[in-house]
Structures are given as structure tokens and as C-alpha cells.
Design a protein around this motif. Sequence first.
Motif, PDB file in Angstrom:
ATOM      1  N   ALA A   1     -10.657  -2.046   4.160  1.00 16.29           N
ATOM      2  CA  ALA A   1     -11.618  -2.068   3.042  1.00 16.29           C
ATOM      3  C   ALA A   1     -12.211  -3.464   2.862  1.00 16.29           C
ATOM      4  O   ALA A   1     -12.842  -3.739   1.845  1.00 16.29           O
TER       5      ALA A   1
ATOM      6  N   ASP B   1      -5.694  -4.871  -3.852  1.00 14.44           N
ATOM      7  CA  ASP B   1      -6.686  -5.614  -3.071  1.00 14.44           C
ATOM      8  C   ASP B   1      -8.003  -5.730  -3.826  1.00 14.44           C
ATOM      9  O   ASP B   1      -8.209  -5.080  -4.841  1.00 14.44           O
TER      10      ASP B   1
ATOM     11  N   SER C   1     -13.296  -2.705  -0.921  1.00 14.62           N
ATOM     12  CA  SER C   1     -14.452  -1.875  -1.277  1.00 14.62           C
ATOM     13  C   SER C   1     -14.173  -0.846  -2.373  1.00 14.62           C
ATOM     14  O   SER C   1     -15.090  -0.367  -3.018  1.00 14.62           O
TER      15      SER C   1
ATOM     16  N   ALA D   1      -8.728  11.522  -0.609  1.00 12.30           N
ATOM     17  CA  ALA D   1      -8.061  10.568   0.284  1.00 12.30           C
ATOM     18  C   ALA D   1      -6.608  10.952   0.548  1.00 12.30           C
ATOM     19  O   ALA D   1      -6.012  10.523   1.534  1.00 12.30           O
TER      20      ALA D   1
ATOM     21  N   SER E   1     -12.319   8.027   6.043  1.00  6.96           N
ATOM     22  CA  SER E   1     -13.719   7.627   6.026  1.00  6.96           C
ATOM     23  C   SER E   1     -14.045   6.823   7.282  1.00  6.96           C
ATOM     24  O   SER E   1     -15.118   6.269   7.406  1.00  6.96           O
ATOM     25  N   LYS E   2     -13.079   6.757   8.228  1.00 10.70           N
ATOM     26  CA  LYS E   2     -13.220   5.775   9.303  1.00 10.70           C
ATOM     27  C   LYS E   2     -13.749   6.329  10.620  1.00 10.70           C
ATOM     28  O   LYS E   2     -14.373   5.615  11.378  1.00 10.70           O
TER      29      LYS E   2
ATOM     30  N   GLY F   1      -6.899   1.829  10.612  1.00 10.68           N
ATOM     31  CA  GLY F   1      -6.546   3.234  10.416  1.00 10.68           C
ATOM     32  C   GLY F   1      -7.620   4.128  10.990  1.00 10.68           C
ATOM     33  O   GLY F   1      -8.735   3.685  11.236  1.00 10.68           O
ATOM     34  N   PHE F   2      -7.277   5.366  11.244  1.00  7.50           N
ATOM     35  CA  PHE F   2      -8.277   6.339  11.689  1.00  7.50           C
ATOM     36  C   PHE F   2      -7.746   7.756  11.660  1.00  7.50           C
ATOM     37  O   PHE F   2      -8.476   8.695  11.876  1.00  7.50           O
ATOM     38  N   ARG F   3      -6.452   7.932  11.356  1.00 13.80           N
ATOM     39  CA  ARG F   3      -5.913   9.282  11.462  1.00 13.80           C
ATOM     40  C   ARG F   3      -5.929  10.037  10.139  1.00 13.80           C
ATOM     41  O   ARG F   3      -5.685  11.229  10.111  1.00 13.80           O
ATOM     42  N   GLY F   4      -6.149   9.327   9.040  1.00 16.70           N
ATOM     43  CA  GLY F   4      -6.136   9.991   7.741  1.00 16.70           C
ATOM     44  C   GLY F   4      -4.784  10.575   7.398  1.00 16.70           C
ATOM     45  O   GLY F   4      -4.691  11.612   6.741  1.00 16.70           O
ATOM     46  N   GLU F   5      -3.727   9.911   7.838  1.00 14.75           N
ATOM     47  CA  GLU F   5      -2.391  10.468   7.612  1.00 14.75           C
ATOM     48  C   GLU F   5      -1.561   9.694   6.612  1.00 14.75           C
ATOM     49  O   GLU F   5      -0.603  10.217   6.061  1.00 14.75           O
ATOM     50  N   ALA F   6      -1.900   8.411   6.408  1.00 19.97           N
ATOM     51  CA  ALA F   6      -0.973   7.556   5.676  1.00 19.97           C
ATOM     52  C   ALA F   6      -0.819   7.981   4.216  1.00 19.97           C
ATOM     53  O   ALA F   6       0.297   8.207   3.746  1.00 19.97           O
ATOM     54  N   LEU F   7      -1.935   8.077   3.498  1.00 18.31           N
ATOM     55  CA  LEU F   7      -1.811   8.380   2.074  1.00 18.31           C
ATOM     56  C   LEU F   7      -1.124   9.727   1.833  1.00 18.31           C
ATOM     57  O   LEU F   7      -0.198   9.795   1.026  1.00 18.31           O
TER      58      LEU F   7
ATOM     59  N   THR G   1      -8.727  -1.909  -5.053  1.00 14.68           N
ATOM     60  CA  THR G   1      -7.794  -0.784  -5.124  1.00 14.68           C
ATOM     61  C   THR G   1      -6.367  -1.288  -5.322  1.00 14.68           C
ATOM     62  O   THR G   1      -5.963  -2.270  -4.701  1.00 14.68           O
TER      63      THR G   1
ATOM     64  N   ILE H   1      -2.518   0.399  -5.185  1.00 19.21           N
ATOM     65  CA  ILE H   1      -1.702   1.594  -4.950  1.00 19.21           C
ATOM     66  C   ILE H   1      -0.245   1.227  -5.198  1.00 19.21           C
ATOM     67  O   ILE H   1       0.277   0.271  -4.614  1.00 19.21           O
TER      68      ILE H   1
END
Length: 563
Positions: A37, A58, A61, A71, A78-79, A93-99, A142, A144
Motif C-alpha cells: 500500500a 501504516d 493507501s 478484502a 487488488s493486486k 502479495g497477490f494471492r488474496g489469502e492472507a486476510l 490502515t 489491523i
Amino acid sequence: MELHVLPPDVASRIAAGAVVERPASVVKELVENSLDARASKIDIECRRGGIDLICVADNGSGIPASQVELAFQRYATSKIGSIDDLVNVQSLGFRGEALPSIAAVADVEVSTRTAGEELGSYVYLHGGTVAQSEGRPRASGTTIAVRRLFRHFPARLKFLRSEGTENSHSALVVSQYALAFPLVSFSLLLEGRLALRSPGSGEARDVVAQLYGSELARAMVPLELSADSLVITGLVAPASLSRAGRGHQSTFVNHRWVHSPLLQRAIDEAYRGLLPEGRHAIAVLDIQLPADRVDVNVHPSKAQVKFADEQSMFRYVRAAVSAALGKTRIASEAQHLAAPGAAVGQTAWSVSEPEPLLSPFGTPSLAPTTGSASLPPLRILGQVLTTYIVAEGPDGMYVIDQHAAHERVVYERLLEQRGAHSPEVQGLLEPLTIELSPTEDAVLSGLADALATLGFALEPFGERTLLLRSIPASLADSDAAATLRGILQDLSQGVQGDTFERLAVSVACHAAVRGGQQLTPEEMRQLVRQLEECAQPRTCPHGRPTIVHFSVGQLEKLFGRRA
Ligand code: ADP
Ligand code: MG
């Protein structure tokens, strides 16, 4: 059981296991998101080893209010948009798995705002589902907060180590990202204590100074090589400043922290002949190359990568490090010239592999495994390969590994300290100041009592700096600071079983004479006498043999005197 598709909540928890192994994995994923971000400031906090709280804030964005809940859905990112994007991925990141994975194993609170929004948003997820969602003010960026990690996963909780160890893993993650992104200012609070703050100056050397101390930072030499649309930058230390483990080697590919045996070998090759056996270089390397020449999607936590052309990567890295080391040699010679009286230049070590001593003889016995552990009386004949002591006993020939034997002797002495009122110590004439990295500091905090019992008198002396006033008597002739670092390195993976015993193993290993060290006949006699007095003289504390026996019968067979 009949074949069936797992219900979604079970499936998501299993999938989460691959991403979230321990608190440090949460720290890693959240920090990567903040970096993606484009944050310039990232503040991290862990409480109770990260089990009670991991919070990452952080100034990046932000997430638009309409997308916060999205998310947390699996494969929401979004990547990248298509499989083609994967070839060119620039983000961490790119897999959309972490959150979604984190939300499956903990309670999560998000507050976020993008620059374009008036009001920010707040979402609270419990058990993976949204329990509260509302508008709330926040500066853009953001935060978290992850709470009660693994609360409902006793199996995972059981595998976690002490809070200090878990914190040291998190400290390592943050340290590495601070090195890879020197323009970003990081801070890390562990149990309320500031463990790390990086200035965000853009200079990797400033981060190194925070992590490893200003002295080492000053000594490191920059490295730069660009060729073939590849740019290698970094810092390497002169060979005189090596470490016992690879803990001070950091490798990044397009700013991604990676574990790469290939890059490690390339570094080793560049230092070949300059480091004593068992020592490792200190290096920070960032390799930038076009995204399509490296596959970042080959590992569950993206900690490994695959280069399209491994051979040329190896050669370039070796060449870049070698060139920088050439500079260090010139620099250190210049220093010696400048300092009158200091005429000794840098000595290159040549490390020769000892020949395997035993192979031509067949398999000797590791001394009788049955019967009493005590040793027979031995008459010493001499030292071979400056590593083994050869002796004659009542039934043939005995070969003793000097390092393993000495380790055993020191180890048993240290264990005796445990019951003693005051440990046998060697006071230092001048106390030594030791600057610890955040990782070392976190490891140390879990070991303070055991270290004191062994005779290390340590006093806090400012942030992550200690004064060492005494050391165990058995370490008297060693470089105390290096030994203490070596011990922290040995124990950085946490301790299974008894902390004191594990620490004693490590101290013994560092205190013991090395292979390659010449011993006088008197020293050999003393060592063997001390070994004879041990309760378990036949193995070193790691379980390797200290002594190998060739019986009369075996020798006769080997020479064909007997069938
Ligand atoms: P990935 O990073 O692989 O896209 P994640 O599950 O880590 O998947 O994050 C999902 C999405 O949430 C990201 O693609 C991004 O759009 C958004 N996001 C997560 N953390 C942040 C953050 N700190 N700042 C801005 N956006 C974020
Ligand atoms: Mg991510």
C-alpha cells in the motif's frame, strides 16, 4: 469415512494453516500489505508473543469503505487480475489469502481510510465473519489488530514456543523488511518495549546500524553491479567480521525477503578461503530483475523464488560480492598503513577438508556400547590432523575427537554449576559492551536466568545494549562477545526441553577446543584425564561419539593376521 467435501469453515481453517503458522507469519503478511500500500511508516506491536495482540498500523493507501469486507474473502486481491498478471507481479502479495486466513484463526479489527474519503471505516471480524461494521474517523492509512490468535486452535498453540522466541521470529521479519525497504520507517514494540526503530532515511547502512550496531555498519562495504537488466546492490562485511550462523545474511529479490540456497552459495563462494570453517559472512543483498525472470509463486509463504537463469544469477552475485570484498581488502590494508605499528595485513585462511580418517579401515566400533560408560586407562601417542588424539589402551587403539571430548568435559562442569551457590566465573577486567540485534535481544530475554546461573553477568546498558561483566570460567580464553552471539544464534529457534541444559550444550560447544587446533602433549593428557572423569565420557552433548575404538581383534583382521 465416506468421501465428502469439507464444510467451508473447516476448509478455510485448514487453508489458513498454510499461511499462518505462527505469530511471525501474521506480522509478515500484514507488513507486506502495508508495503504494497506504499506506506512510508509502519508501526508494529506484539503482546504476549503475538498471541494476545499483533497490531500493524501504516500510512499507506487505505482500503475504500466499500471494499473492506471484501478484502476478507478468499482470493480477494487488488493486486492481480488475471493469470498473465502473475508473470509480471510487482507487489509482495497477490494471492488474496492472507486476510481471510488470519480472520479464520483470530479476531480481527480493521480501521482504514483512503485519501479520497471523508470518513474512515471500522470492521470487526469474529470467527471469520463480520460482527461489527461502521464509519469511523482515521488518518489515511490502515490499522489491523489481530487478537486471540489460535485461541480456538489448541493444536497450533501447543506448537508455539515461548513468548520470547515467538517475538524473536517477529523481530526477524520486521528487521528484514526494514533492510529491504530502507525508505520506510519501521517501529516494533515487543511487550511494550521498543525493539527496533528504523529511520526511513533510504540508507540500508542506517538500518544495519540499528540492527547490528554502528560499528559493524561502518565497516560494511557497498556493493553494486548492473548487467543484463539485473541490478545487485547491498552491503557486505569484511571477512574479519564473520558470524557463527547465517543469521546476518539477508537476501532480497525485488525487495522480497527470500531464502535462497543458490544466493547463499554464491556468497560463500565469494568468501571462499577468507573465513575460518564454520563461520559465515555478514551480507545484505538486494537483487532487482524484471519480474518475468523470477517465479515468486513457488512457495506457500512466498519465502522462496525460482530464477529463470540460475547459473548466471549465481555468477553475477558471486562477482558482485567478490568485487566488494576486493575493496575491503584494500581498505583494511590502507587502515594498517595509516596506523603506525600495525603492520599485519589481513590473513587469508585456507580451509582444507580433513581426509576421512576411518574409511580405509572398515567400520570401527564406537567403543563398547554395552557395559560401563567409563573409559579404560589410556596412553597418549599423539595428535593427527590437529583434530584427533590417538591413544593406546588395554584392548587396542583409541581415537578421540578433541572438540567432542572437550565439549563433554565442559558440559558436565556447567551442569554442576546449577546446584552451586555461585557459578565459577571469570570476571572481565573491562566490562564488554554488546549491542544486540532485535532478534538477539528477544532470544536473550528468554534466557536471562539461565545465563546468569552459568556465570554470564549481564547488565542492561541502554536500548538493546548490554554490559558483560563476567563469563563462565570455562570460557575464559574465548572472545566473549562472539561467544555470546553464537549462543544466542544457537538458541534462536527456541528451546525444547530444559533451557539450562540446552544453554549448557551451546556454551560447551563454543568453549571447547576446535578441530584444527594444535595441542601440546600436556594439554592432550589433561583433556583425556578430564574425559575419564566424566559421567558420560563416550558421547558429546550433541550425541556424537567422543572416542572410537579399534580392538586388537579388529586390527589383526584388517592386517590379515587373523581370519
Ligand atoms: P493480497 O495481499 O494477496 O492481495 P491479502 O489478503 O493480504 O491479499 O489482502 C487483500 C487485499 O486487501 C489487498 O489486495 C489490498 O487491496 C487490501 N489490503 C490489505 N491490507 C492493506 C493495507 N494495509 N493497506 C491497503 N490495502 C490493504
Ligand atoms: Mg497480502
